[in-house]
Design a protein around this motif. Structure first.
Motif, PDB file in Angstrom:
ATOM      1  N   ARG A   1       2.366  -4.882  15.572  1.00  0.00           N
ATOM      2  CA  ARG A   1       1.142  -5.651  15.399  1.00  0.00           C
ATOM      3  C   ARG A   1       1.020  -6.107  13.953  1.00  0.00           C
ATOM      4  O   ARG A   1       1.703  -5.603  13.059  1.00  0.00           O
ATOM      5  CB  ARG A   1      -0.069  -4.808  15.791  1.00  0.00           C
ATOM      6  CG  ARG A   1      -0.072  -4.350  17.251  1.00  0.00           C
ATOM      7  CD  ARG A   1      -1.405  -3.705  17.606  1.00  0.00           C
ATOM      8  NE  ARG A   1      -1.677  -2.570  16.735  1.00  0.00           N
ATOM      9  CZ  ARG A   1      -1.312  -1.304  17.004  1.00  0.00           C
ATOM     10  NH1 ARG A   1      -0.634  -1.038  18.110  1.00  0.00           N
ATOM     11  NH2 ARG A   1      -1.603  -0.324  16.178  1.00  0.00           N
ATOM     12  N   VAL A   2       0.113  -7.043  13.737  1.00  0.00           N
ATOM     13  CA  VAL A   2      -0.078  -7.595  12.392  1.00  0.00           C
ATOM     14  C   VAL A   2      -0.560  -6.513  11.436  1.00  0.00           C
ATOM     15  O   VAL A   2      -0.123  -6.433  10.275  1.00  0.00           O
ATOM     16  CB  VAL A   2      -1.080  -8.771  12.434  1.00  0.00           C
ATOM     17  CG1 VAL A   2      -1.365  -9.281  11.026  1.00  0.00           C
ATOM     18  CG2 VAL A   2      -0.541  -9.901  13.302  1.00  0.00           C
ATOM     19  N   ASN A   3      -1.472  -5.652  11.904  1.00  0.00           N
ATOM     20  CA  ASN A   3      -1.992  -4.602  11.022  1.00  0.00           C
ATOM     21  C   ASN A   3      -0.902  -3.603  10.635  1.00  0.00           C
ATOM     22  O   ASN A   3      -0.910  -3.037   9.533  1.00  0.00           O
ATOM     23  CB  ASN A   3      -3.155  -3.879  11.694  1.00  0.00           C
ATOM     24  CG  ASN A   3      -2.726  -3.069  12.912  1.00  0.00           C
ATOM     25  OD1 ASN A   3      -2.353  -3.652  13.930  1.00  0.00           O
ATOM     26  ND2 ASN A   3      -2.770  -1.747  12.822  1.00  0.00           N
ATOM     27  N   GLN A   4       0.089  -3.369  11.533  1.00  0.00           N
ATOM     28  CA  GLN A   4       1.187  -2.455  11.206  1.00  0.00           C
ATOM     29  C   GLN A   4       2.097  -3.057  10.128  1.00  0.00           C
ATOM     30  O   GLN A   4       2.517  -2.366   9.201  1.00  0.00           O
ATOM     31  CB  GLN A   4       1.973  -2.140  12.466  1.00  0.00           C
ATOM     32  CG  GLN A   4       1.213  -1.293  13.473  1.00  0.00           C
ATOM     33  CD  GLN A   4       2.003  -1.023  14.722  1.00  0.00           C
ATOM     34  OE1 GLN A   4       2.723  -1.889  15.232  1.00  0.00           O
ATOM     35  NE2 GLN A   4       1.895   0.193  15.250  1.00  0.00           N
ATOM     36  N   LEU A   5       2.395  -4.347  10.257  1.00  0.00           N
ATOM     37  CA  LEU A   5       3.220  -5.008   9.242  1.00  0.00           C
ATOM     38  C   LEU A   5       2.489  -5.055   7.902  1.00  0.00           C
ATOM     39  O   LEU A   5       3.091  -4.817   6.845  1.00  0.00           O
ATOM     40  CB  LEU A   5       3.575  -6.424   9.703  1.00  0.00           C
ATOM     41  CG  LEU A   5       4.429  -6.518  10.976  1.00  0.00           C
ATOM     42  CD1 LEU A   5       4.634  -7.982  11.366  1.00  0.00           C
ATOM     43  CD2 LEU A   5       5.774  -5.834  10.781  1.00  0.00           C
ATOM     44  N   PHE A   6       1.198  -5.347   7.938  1.00  0.00           N
ATOM     45  CA  PHE A   6       0.416  -5.382   6.704  1.00  0.00           C
ATOM     46  C   PHE A   6       0.299  -3.990   6.090  1.00  0.00           C
ATOM     47  O   PHE A   6       0.333  -3.832   4.867  1.00  0.00           O
ATOM     48  CB  PHE A   6      -0.966  -5.961   6.988  1.00  0.00           C
ATOM     49  CG  PHE A   6      -1.815  -6.130   5.754  1.00  0.00           C
ATOM     50  CD1 PHE A   6      -1.427  -6.989   4.743  1.00  0.00           C
ATOM     51  CD2 PHE A   6      -3.003  -5.414   5.601  1.00  0.00           C
ATOM     52  CE1 PHE A   6      -2.201  -7.144   3.603  1.00  0.00           C
ATOM     53  CE2 PHE A   6      -3.784  -5.560   4.466  1.00  0.00           C
ATOM     54  CZ  PHE A   6      -3.383  -6.429   3.462  1.00  0.00           C
ATOM     55  N   GLY A   7       0.187  -2.963   6.948  1.00  0.00           N
ATOM     56  CA  GLY A   7       0.150  -1.594   6.436  1.00  0.00           C
ATOM     57  C   GLY A   7       1.437  -1.203   5.742  1.00  0.00           C
ATOM     58  O   GLY A   7       1.412  -0.563   4.679  1.00  0.00           O
ATOM     59  N   CYS A   8       2.578  -1.571   6.326  1.00  0.00           N
ATOM     60  CA  CYS A   8       3.875  -1.299   5.683  1.00  0.00           C
ATOM     61  C   CYS A   8       3.967  -2.005   4.335  1.00  0.00           C
ATOM     62  O   CYS A   8       4.484  -1.442   3.352  1.00  0.00           O
ATOM     63  CB  CYS A   8       5.013  -1.757   6.594  1.00  0.00           C
ATOM     64  SG  CYS A   8       5.233  -0.765   8.088  1.00  0.00           S
ATOM     65  N   PHE A   9       3.462  -3.227   4.275  1.00  0.00           N
ATOM     66  CA  PHE A   9       3.481  -3.982   3.021  1.00  0.00           C
ATOM     67  C   PHE A   9       2.649  -3.276   1.953  1.00  0.00           C
ATOM     68  O   PHE A   9       3.082  -3.135   0.795  1.00  0.00           O
ATOM     69  CB  PHE A   9       2.953  -5.394   3.270  1.00  0.00           C
ATOM     70  CG  PHE A   9       2.766  -6.210   2.018  1.00  0.00           C
ATOM     71  CD1 PHE A   9       3.856  -6.749   1.358  1.00  0.00           C
ATOM     72  CD2 PHE A   9       1.491  -6.426   1.507  1.00  0.00           C
ATOM     73  CE1 PHE A   9       3.677  -7.493   0.201  1.00  0.00           C
ATOM     74  CE2 PHE A   9       1.307  -7.161   0.349  1.00  0.00           C
ATOM     75  CZ  PHE A   9       2.403  -7.704  -0.304  1.00  0.00           C
ATOM     76  N   LEU A  10       1.458  -2.800   2.327  1.00  0.00           N
ATOM     77  CA  LEU A  10       0.607  -2.110   1.359  1.00  0.00           C
ATOM     78  C   LEU A  10       1.226  -0.788   0.904  1.00  0.00           C
ATOM     79  O   LEU A  10       1.122  -0.417  -0.268  1.00  0.00           O
ATOM     80  CB  LEU A  10      -0.773  -1.852   1.963  1.00  0.00           C
ATOM     81  CG  LEU A  10      -1.692  -3.059   2.128  1.00  0.00           C
ATOM     82  CD1 LEU A  10      -3.035  -2.627   2.708  1.00  0.00           C
ATOM     83  CD2 LEU A  10      -1.900  -3.772   0.798  1.00  0.00           C
ATOM     84  N   VAL A  11       1.872  -0.072   1.824  1.00  0.00           N
ATOM     85  CA  VAL A  11       2.523   1.186   1.454  1.00  0.00           C
ATOM     86  C   VAL A  11       3.615   0.931   0.417  1.00  0.00           C
ATOM     87  O   VAL A  11       3.727   1.655  -0.588  1.00  0.00           O
ATOM     88  CB  VAL A  11       3.106   1.878   2.700  1.00  0.00           C
ATOM     89  CG1 VAL A  11       4.033   3.018   2.295  1.00  0.00           C
ATOM     90  CG2 VAL A  11       1.990   2.416   3.573  1.00  0.00           C
TER      91      VAL A  11
END
Length: 250
Positions: A30-40
């Protein structure tokens, strides 16, 4: 703990993992998972780079070594995805699945084997003549066991090296267990949380660490961004009532 210039390439590790899991496991994110990986990844980079000069380190690394670092992360990502494939396949073929210690032992054995095979090449990179390598190994073993009168860097041996080995084994087996019950991405994201913890621990007045240092300037900001990324990745959007009714009607 990650070091510069390795820290800026952490993002490539997650990118490789996502791509490989999509190709070989058919995962969809999902988009939130990809964005979460980016923030990590951004949080880890800020946490580690806040105490050093990333621009100078990256400039000194050069294009060749930067590309080599990116390729090495591809191999590490393939290792985690391959282990996930093994766990999934074993869960279908074997009743009790595969034992974590078996996977960890085989991985450690092959790692030691290839390090031994690459010693002539690695010793050249380290600036150690291959003919003098046995002397370095002998002195290293003596320092590990705290035998003889070597440098002061052997203080705390053999208790501290053995403690490091035990903690390292426990950490690796814990990550393997998390990978087994979840996925390679979740295991990697959880392991990144150890980065700010390690940075903080090394600022404490612990024995054998010398004078305690202060926290880097961007430590808090990097840690906050990292935790936000973990929360965003784990967040599952709730279905709206209209979509739930339509799905139940179908």
């Amino acid at each position: 703990m990650l070091s510069m210039p390795k820290a800026p390439f952490v993002a490539t590790f997650l990118v490789w993992q996502i791509l490989l899991s999509i190709i070989f496991l058919g995962r969809r994110y999902r988009v939130n998972q990809l964005f979460g990986c980016f923030l990590v990844a951004i949080g880890v980079i800020i946490t580690v780079a806040s105490g050093s000069n990333p621009g100078h380190s990256l400039k000194g690394a050069g294009i060749f070594w930067s590309l080599l670092m990116i390729v090495s992360f591809l191999l590490q990502a393939a290792d985690t995805v391959l282990k996930e494939v093994i766990f999934l396949d074993a869960a279908q073929r074997l009743k009790g699945g595969v034992d974590l210690f078996v996977v960890n032992s085989y991985g450690s054995a092959f790692q030691a084997l290839f390090i031994c095979l690459l010693l002539p090449f690695l010793s050249k990179l380290w600036g150690i003549p291959f003919s003098q390598l046995p002397i370095y190994l002998r002195d290293g073993a003596a320092c590990f066991l705290n035998l003889g009168t070597l440098s002061s860097g052997c203080d705390g041996a053999p208790l501290l090296p053995l403690l490091f080995v035990l903690v390292n084994m426990g950490f690796n087996i814990s990550l393997l267990h998390l990978l087994k019950i979840s996925s390679a991405i979740v295991s990697s994201l959880a392991s990144t949380f150890s980065v700010p913890i390690s940075v903080y621990v090394f600022t404490l007045p612990l024995p054998y660490l010398g004078v305690a240092s202060s926290l880097p300037t961007g430590f808090v900001a990097g840690a906050v961004i990292l935790v936000m990324g973990l929360l965003i990745y784990s967040w599952t959007p709730t279905a709206s009532p209209s979509s739930a009714c339509s799905s139940s009607a179908n």
